[in-house]
Design an enzyme around this catalytic site. Structure first.
Site, PDB file in Angstrom:
ATOM      1  N   TYR A 163      48.901  32.681  97.657  1.00  0.00           N
ATOM      2  CA  TYR A 163      50.296  32.992  97.357  1.00  0.00           C
ATOM      3  C   TYR A 163      50.999  31.798  96.710  1.00  0.00           C
ATOM      4  O   TYR A 163      51.745  31.950  95.739  1.00  0.00           O
ATOM      5  CB  TYR A 163      50.974  33.392  98.659  1.00  0.00           C
ATOM      6  CG  TYR A 163      52.392  33.884  98.555  1.00  0.00           C
ATOM      7  CD1 TYR A 163      52.676  35.158  98.076  1.00  0.00           C
ATOM      8  CD2 TYR A 163      53.455  33.089  98.973  1.00  0.00           C
ATOM      9  CE1 TYR A 163      53.987  35.627  98.008  1.00  0.00           C
ATOM     10  CE2 TYR A 163      54.766  33.542  98.920  1.00  0.00           C
ATOM     11  CZ  TYR A 163      55.021  34.808  98.428  1.00  0.00           C
ATOM     12  OH  TYR A 163      56.320  35.261  98.371  1.00  0.00           O
ATOM     13  N   LYS A 167      52.698  31.764  92.988  1.00  0.00           N
ATOM     14  CA  LYS A 167      54.133  31.581  92.840  1.00  0.00           C
ATOM     15  C   LYS A 167      54.483  30.382  91.957  1.00  0.00           C
ATOM     16  O   LYS A 167      55.419  30.453  91.158  1.00  0.00           O
ATOM     17  CB  LYS A 167      54.784  31.445  94.217  1.00  0.00           C
ATOM     18  CG  LYS A 167      54.843  32.752  94.998  1.00  0.00           C
ATOM     19  CD  LYS A 167      55.504  33.858  94.181  1.00  0.00           C
ATOM     20  CE  LYS A 167      55.831  35.088  94.990  1.00  0.00           C
ATOM     21  NZ  LYS A 167      56.430  36.163  94.160  1.00  0.00           N
TER      22      LYS A 167
END
Length: 301
Positions: A163, A167
């Site tokens: 993640y 991001k």
């Protein structure tokens, strides 16, 4: 100050069936935009689908007197989402890349599937939708794009290597699109929001999630997407009724003479200067970042 309206603008919001995306879609529609509400209706970990997620948001918008259509396509099929906008509304002005999933796992337990699924939804999905919209934005010489990053991407977070990678990668994409789109009035920016959602409720206490309303984030998104906003390549943290811009800081560093061989011991001897952020610099571009470095080529022993 006059109200920031979106009359006659067409907005795509991905992952708009719940949480932040739903909040964005409703707010754009309330201010006159025609909205493509995109949501596959998958779970927070990327499994399954549920057409009701997007359909319910469209129903809310229509009931309030707005215009919206549902797109149930995966963001990895971005062309279909953009086609939905063009077929129904004849143009596309704003893309809000919001869709995301979680596959949290400590790195030593993370599988290639965990990595690939998160990459595909966040990064490839944002690429796919934005890339399909890009020719339309260039042709009309107008566009606004939002990429949704996270504090995990800026600072790291245990169990979120996939993640965090995705991001921060989205911010890199947004920065380059801001540069490439500037001459055609295409503005791209990144937000790193904190809001209560199906995803944050898995990692935050319920009492905090309940207070972190998505509506605290949406006003910044609308400001960044308005035709009056022309500053691109920026990064903002936002949530809990607070908003602030984030930028890279670099220490003054230390320049070594370039003619004698540079050794690890030389680096160690100047470590305090290399890591001292007193009067830090804030390079605003790759070119600006190189200036002091290349100037050191004249530093002779």
């Amino acid at each position: 100050m006059s109200a920031l309206q979106f009359d006659d603008r067409v907005v795509i919001v991905t992952g708009a069936g719940n949480g932040l995306g739903r909040s964005h879609a409703l707010a754009f529609a309330a201010r006159g935009a025609r909205v493509v509400v995109n949501d596959l209706g998958a779970s927070t970990t990327g499994e399954g689908s549920d057409l009701r997620a997007a359909d319910q948001v469209v129903a809310e918008i229509v009931a309030a007197g707005g215009e919206a259509v549902a797109s149930h396509d995966s963001v990895t099929d971005g062309g279909h989402i953009v086609d939905c906008a063009m077929d129904n509304f004849g143009r596309i002005d704003v893309v809000v890349n919001n869709a995301g999933i979680l596959r949290d796992r400590a790195f030593h337990n993370m599988t290639a599937e965990d990595w690939d699924l998160v990459y595909n939804v966040h990064v490839r999905g944002a690429f796919s939708v934005s890339h399909a919209a890009w020719p339309h934005l260039r042709a009309q010489e107008y566009g606004r794009l939002i990429f949704t990053a996270s504090a995990a991407g800026l600072y790291g977070n245990f169990g979120q290597a996939n993640y965090s990678m995705a991001k921060l990668g989205l911010h890199g994409l947004a920065q380059t699109l801001a540069i490439e789109g500037a001459s055609r009035n295409i503005v791209a920016n990144t937000i790193a929001p904190v809001a209560g959602s199906r995803m944050t409720e898995t990692i935050m206490p319920p009492q905090i999630v309940a207070q972190l309303k998505p509506e605290f984030v949406t006003p910044l998104v609308l400001k960044l997407c308005h035709e009056s906003h022309r500053e691109g390549g920026r990064l903002f943290e936002v949530g809990a009724g607070w908003a602030g811009q984030v930028r890279w800081a670099r220490s003054k560093g230390h320049g070594f003479p370039v003619d004698p061989p540079l050794t690890p011991e030389d680096i160690a001897a100047q470590w305090q200067h290399i890591t001292d952020f007193t009067d830090a610099d804030h390079p605003a571009s790759a070119q600006e970042a190189l200036v002091s470095m290349l100037a050191n080529l004249q530093n002779r022993g």
